[in-house]
Design a protein around this motif. Structure first.
Motif, PDB file in Angstrom:
ATOM      1  N   VAL A 139       0.914   2.894  -0.919  1.00 46.70           N
ATOM      2  CA  VAL A 139       2.107   2.519  -0.159  1.00 46.70           C
ATOM      3  C   VAL A 139       2.014   1.080   0.338  1.00 46.70           C
ATOM      4  CG1 VAL A 139       1.323   3.357   2.117  1.00 46.70           C
ATOM      5  CG2 VAL A 139       3.762   3.385   1.540  1.00 46.70           C
ATOM      6  N   LEU A 143       4.517  -1.916  -0.690  1.00 43.97           N
ATOM      7  CA  LEU A 143       5.182  -2.712   0.350  1.00 43.97           C
ATOM      8  C   LEU A 143       4.925  -4.202   0.146  1.00 43.97           C
ATOM      9  CD1 LEU A 143       4.624  -0.644   3.619  1.00 43.97           C
ATOM     10  CD2 LEU A 143       6.833  -1.388   2.711  1.00 43.97           C
ATOM     11  N   MET A 199      10.161   2.099   7.226  1.00 44.89           N
ATOM     12  CA  MET A 199       9.104   2.071   6.216  1.00 44.89           C
ATOM     13  C   MET A 199       7.782   1.603   6.825  1.00 44.89           C
ATOM     14  SD  MET A 199      11.577   0.424   3.288  1.00 44.89           S
ATOM     15  CE  MET A 199      10.333  -0.727   2.742  1.00 44.89           C
ATOM     16  N   VAL A 202       6.284   4.414   9.217  1.00 42.51           N
ATOM     17  CA  VAL A 202       5.615   5.504   8.503  1.00 42.51           C
ATOM     18  C   VAL A 202       4.273   5.034   7.953  1.00 42.51           C
ATOM     19  CG1 VAL A 202       5.718   6.989   6.463  1.00 42.51           C
ATOM     20  CG2 VAL A 202       7.720   6.748   7.913  1.00 42.51           C
ATOM     21  N   THR A 203       4.255   3.828   7.399  1.00 45.04           N
ATOM     22  CA  THR A 203       3.010   3.303   6.833  1.00 45.04           C
ATOM     23  C   THR A 203       1.949   3.121   7.914  1.00 45.04           C
ATOM     24  OG1 THR A 203       4.285   2.165   5.119  1.00 45.04           O
ATOM     25  CG2 THR A 203       2.003   1.454   5.442  1.00 45.04           C
ATOM     26  N   THR A 238       8.714   6.596   1.222  1.00 41.94           N
ATOM     27  CA  THR A 238       8.604   5.181   1.587  1.00 41.94           C
ATOM     28  C   THR A 238       8.795   4.317   0.347  1.00 41.94           C
ATOM     29  OG1 THR A 238       7.079   5.717   3.393  1.00 41.94           O
ATOM     30  CG2 THR A 238       7.138   3.434   2.662  1.00 41.94           C
ATOM     31  N   SER A 241      12.328   4.325  -0.655  1.00 43.84           N
ATOM     32  CA  SER A 241      13.090   3.421   0.211  1.00 43.84           C
ATOM     33  C   SER A 241      12.883   1.965  -0.190  1.00 43.84           C
ATOM     34  CB  SER A 241      12.680   3.628   1.675  1.00 43.84           C
ATOM     35  OG  SER A 241      12.943   4.949   2.095  1.00 43.84           O
ATOM     36  N   LEU A 275      12.638   8.906   6.870  1.00 44.77           N
ATOM     37  CA  LEU A 275      11.382   8.295   7.292  1.00 44.77           C
ATOM     38  C   LEU A 275      11.130   8.474   8.781  1.00 44.77           C
ATOM     39  CD1 LEU A 275      11.341   5.015   5.161  1.00 44.77           C
ATOM     40  CD2 LEU A 275      10.251   7.209   4.686  1.00 44.77           C
ATOM     41  N   SER A 279       7.839  10.069  10.416  1.00 47.56           N
ATOM     42  CA  SER A 279       7.098   9.400  11.491  1.00 47.56           C
ATOM     43  C   SER A 279       6.864  10.347  12.657  1.00 47.56           C
ATOM     44  CB  SER A 279       7.867   8.164  11.978  1.00 47.56           C
ATOM     45  OG  SER A 279       7.886   7.157  11.003  1.00 47.56           O
TER      46      SER A 279
END
Length: 287
Positions: A139, A143, A199, A202-203, A238, A241, A275, A279
């Protein structure tokens, strides 16, 4: 009066079966089966921490829109300099190892989003490219690949009034006329920014799980079992998204100001909702 024709991919997106089942995605659902089948970690990222790379992504997102007054910014409490991070052990080595996959995924996103590929197929393709990495590394790399596209877009947008080079590039990307449509662009880009913020959130949760002292926490505890069950789906959505955001940006570039009318705010809001729920689930597990 000329009639504006809406390209097929600009039509409002309906919730698909996979979208409706986002919170019940188990290993048995077809979509997650496809994603899990691509997951074959080989330990290539076991020797380094991807958190510094994630911090660079956060910097890019923050600085990309920091000069646009009407955008609600994604901010961080502490924005350290790259020089500080370069002194961290293994930082440069980590960047060297990940430069190629970041570039590969960035090119993949650009090509497939420009070509109108559907979101799930593109996301699955990214997962195949990153099959050898752990979920958290996947992820963050995805990103970072998106941040390259996003950062380049805003770099030209910010500099085209003052830099002859940026001005020429901006005209090729049809940006000046597009950016002048502030009345239409503002609410739609703000929805994009909110999705990007979700995003990142969540990461952050996923990376915090990796930092847990596993010698004191067994994988079969209820909290860890819950996290392990949700992290693959959280990574998938994610990435999904990321593809949605990149598609919006690539279409603005390829179609110019006309596309502003058709930016899919609904999809951004829908993915943001997904998301945010992930979270909440992960934060409840963490705390």
């Amino acid at each position: 009066m000329a009639t504006v024709v809406v390209p097929p991919r600009m039509q409002p997106t309906r919730l698909g079966r996979g979208d409706r089942n986002v919170f019940t995605m188990s290993d048995d659902t077809p979509a997650m089966k496809q994603i899990l089948e691509t997951h074959a970690p080989d330990g290539r990222d076991s020797g380094f921490d991807v958190k510094p790379l994630f911090q660079i992504v956060e910097d890019i997102i923050h600085h990309s829109t920091s000069t646009v007054p009407w955008i609600t910014h994604v901010t961080r409490e502490h924005l350290g300099g790259l020089e500080d991070r370069a002194t961290q052990n293994g930082f440069n080595e980590m960047l060297q190892l990940l430069a190629h996959p970041i570039s590969t995924v960035s090119c993949e996103i650009s090509c497939k989003c420009s070509g109108g590929s559907d979101g799930h197929s593109t996301t699955k393709s990214i997962c195949v490219t990153l099959s050898g990495y752990s979920w958290d590394a996947k992820v963050v790399i995805a990103l970072a690949a998106f941040a390259v596209i996003y950062g380049e877009f805003w770099l030209v947008a910010q500099l085209y009034l003052s830099s002859p080079l940026a001005k020429s590039v901006a005209y090729l990307k049809q940006l000046p006329e597009t950016l002048e449509r502030v009345d239409l662009l503002k609410p739609k880009l703000e929805s994009l920014i909110k999705l990007i913020g979700a995003m990142l959130d969540v990461t952050t949760c996923i990376l915090r799980f990796k930092e847990l002292p596993l010698q004191y926490i067994t994988s079969n505890t209820p909290a860890m079992a819950t996290a392990n069950a949700h992290i693959p789906a959280a990574v998938y959505w994610t990435m999904r998204s990321i593809v949605a955001c990149a598609s919006q940006i690539m279409n603005v570039i390829s179609m110019g100001p006309e596309y502003v009318f058709f930016m899919d705010v609904l999809s951004c809001c829908r993915y943001s909702y997904f998301l945010v729920i992930f979270s909440i689930i992960l934060k409840n597990t963490l705390y």
